[in-house]
Design an enzyme around this catalytic site. Structure first.
Site, PDB file in Angstrom:
ATOM      1  NE  ARG A 171      12.656   6.105   2.734  1.00  0.00           N
ATOM      2  CZ  ARG A 171      13.370   5.182   3.688  1.00  0.00           C
ATOM      3  NH1 ARG A 171      14.598   5.179   4.020  1.00  0.00           N
ATOM      4  NH2 ARG A 171      12.472   4.233   4.122  1.00  0.00           N
TER       5      ARG A 171
ATOM      6  CE1 TYR B 225       1.660   3.554 -44.065  1.00  0.00           C
ATOM      7  CE2 TYR B 225       3.673   4.794 -44.133  1.00  0.00           C
ATOM      8  CZ  TYR B 225       2.172   4.649 -43.850  1.00  0.00           C
ATOM      9  OH  TYR B 225       1.660   5.523 -43.051  1.00  0.00           O
TER      10      TYR B 225
ATOM     11  CG  ASP C 180       9.163  -3.027   0.370  1.00  0.00           C
ATOM     12  OD1 ASP C 180       9.174  -3.951   1.093  1.00  0.00           O
ATOM     13  OD2 ASP C 180       9.598  -2.006   0.906  1.00  0.00           O
TER      14      ASP C 180
ATOM     15  CB  ALA D  76      -0.974   0.053   1.148  1.00  0.00           C
TER      16      ALA D  76
ATOM     17  CD  GLU E 235      11.785  -1.764  15.936  1.00  0.00           C
ATOM     18  OE1 GLU E 235      12.385  -1.070  14.978  1.00  0.00           O
ATOM     19  OE2 GLU E 235      11.241  -2.766  15.585  1.00  0.00           O
TER      20      GLU E 235
END
Length: 464
Positions: A15, A386, A102, A10, A154
């Site tokens: 970036r 042509y 991704d 989504a 994290e």
């Protein structure tokens, strides 16, 4: 056990600085999200749900009917994205893979190994991890003594001991499907970003006493998530190397893999040789014992066994066995060659079919034509197809001979075994076995060349 997949696609990908939505950027010729979707389906997922947002219509048009689609109208985090598929999947029993659109380098083999660990250990969730030389910026996976996951921390929240851990969370997971949606209902957005994080599901399942496992991929490149053009180039490099290795192990000789470009969809037979500078794209397939390059650019073209293509461009063509093409030939869409044909230097074909053994050796154009077997078309010959408004067809029968600098004004037919003399302009059909001459009779004027030179010299002197 039933397997399902939720592909997160989504995001806009600001970036990337591109008009094209992030997951549609190609890696080795295929959109990233297509790589991911194909992979989970090859891994046995019976249902695939793609979460779309920015560029939803374009993503759906690319993937077509290969998946179910759910719109995430407002991007409120990964947990919120997965929750959008609740109406489709909440009632299903089985295992669900959650993966980002991704991450084109995650392989089927890795996902199957992760699924095997997940199911054999009766885990509620299994995290795909990777070990990186420099894990800066990634969430660290902290394991217990038995190898189970204790927590995911994290980077900004790591203490010095946790920061030294090199195993990171790649953002790909397996979940017990029903436990996933039950836990998602408990996720809140009480964080600095005001978003619903999928990683919070891990903590909720742990608090319930569920088993959380982690499978570490042996290929750290699989952790690459493409968020900018730098990562896109890294993904391209890694996938190119993977494609080259596959062909090499299948018996293809690639003289210089670093100087060769082969898209993921290309098929190459054993004992074919690919020289540097070659580009193979799209639905191109090569038979066995072919020689391609150097500097061949081939797209959506089928080439049968034993054919040779040097320094040429082919697109949308079909090439028989034992043909030779080039150098510097251009075969445009609709070009079809039988077996044993020869297309030489500076020859262009378009929407033309050549029978077995026919030759167009140099400096000719054959367009909108049907050419029989064993036809020789001489240097500089042209099918004049042509009139500025419409295209017309030229037909040349088996065994015909077309001399140099012949113009065939379509629509016209040259019969079987017919012979067209060099320099002719053919405007009417040539019956079988006839000889056609259509040119002015030669006239020689004795000494006239000297008169022309004298006049030209005098004119130049007057101008000076």
């Amino acid at each position: 056990m039933k397997k399902m997949a939720i592909v997160l696609a989504a995001g806009q990908g600001k970036r990337m600085k591109s008009k094209l939505y992030k997951v549609l950027h190609p890696v080795c010729g295929t959109p990233m999200v297509q790589h991911v979707l194909d992979m989970v389906q090859e891994a046995g997922c019976e249902r695939s749900v793609v979460i779309v947002g920015h560029g939803a219509e374009m993503v759906q048009s690319v993937l077509g009917d290969k998946a179910e689609f759910v719109l995430q109208a407002e991007q409120l985090g990964t947990g919120h994205a997965v929750l959008q598929s609740r109406e489709l999947l909440e009632g299903e029993a089985g295992t669900t893979i959650v993966i980002c659109g991704d991450t084109p380098l995650v392989s089927k083999e890795t996902v199957l190994a992760m699924l095997a660990l997940h199911e054999s250990s009766a885990a509620a969730a299994t995290v795909l991890t990777a070990e990186l030389p420099d894990p800066t910026g990634y969430g660290r996976v902290i394991r217990g003594e038995g190898g189970e996951v204790e927590k995911i921390v994290e980077h900004k929240d790591c203490n010095p001991q946790e920061a030294a851990v090199r195993e990171i969370n790649t953002g790909t997971y397996c979940f017990d499907n029903q436990k996933l949606f039950a836990a998602l209902a408990k996720v809140t957005n009480s964080n600095a970003q005001g978003e619903y994080y999928l990683t919070d599901v891990i903590g909720i399942l742990q608090q319930q006493g569920d088993i959380i496992q982690a499978y570490c991929t042996p290929d750290a490149d699989e952790a690459i998530g493409v968020n900018d053009r730098v990562a896109l180039a890294e993904a391209e490099r890694s996938m190119r190397a993977r494609i080259m290795k596959r062909h090499l192990l299948n018996g293809v000789t690639i003289i210089d893999p670093a100087a060769t470009y082969i898209e993921s969809s290309v098929v190459i037979g054993a004992d074919s040789v690919i020289y540097p500078g070659t580009v193979l794209r799209g639905a191109t397939s090569l038979g066995e014992d072919c020689v391609i390059g150097p500097h061949a650019d081939i797209t959506d073209t089928g080439i049968a066994d034993g054919s040779i293509i040097h320094h040429s461009m082919l697109k949308g063509a079909q090439i028989g066995s034992r043909c030779t093409i080039g150098p510097y030939a251009n075969l445009r869409p609709g070009s079809v060659l039988g077996d044993g044909c020869k297309i030489g230097d500076f020859v262009e074909l378009k929407n033309a079919t050549l029978g077995d053994g026919s030759k167009v050796s140099h400096l000719s154009y054959v367009g909108d034509a049907v050419v029989g077997k064993d036809v020789n078309i001489g240097c500089g010959a042209i099918t004049v197809n042509y009139d500025g408004y419409n295209k017309f067809k030229t037909e040349i029968g088996d065994g015909a001979f077309i001399g140099s600098n012949v113009n065939l004004i379509a629509p016209v037919r040259v019969g079987d075994g017919a012979y067209v003399v060099a320099g002719s302009t053919i405007t009417h059909d040539v019956p079988d076995s006839d000889l056609a001459i259509a040119r002015e009779r030669q006239v020689n004027k004795p000494g006239y060349a000297d008169k022309i030179r004298s006049r030209a010299k005098a004119k130049k002197e007057r101008q000076n």
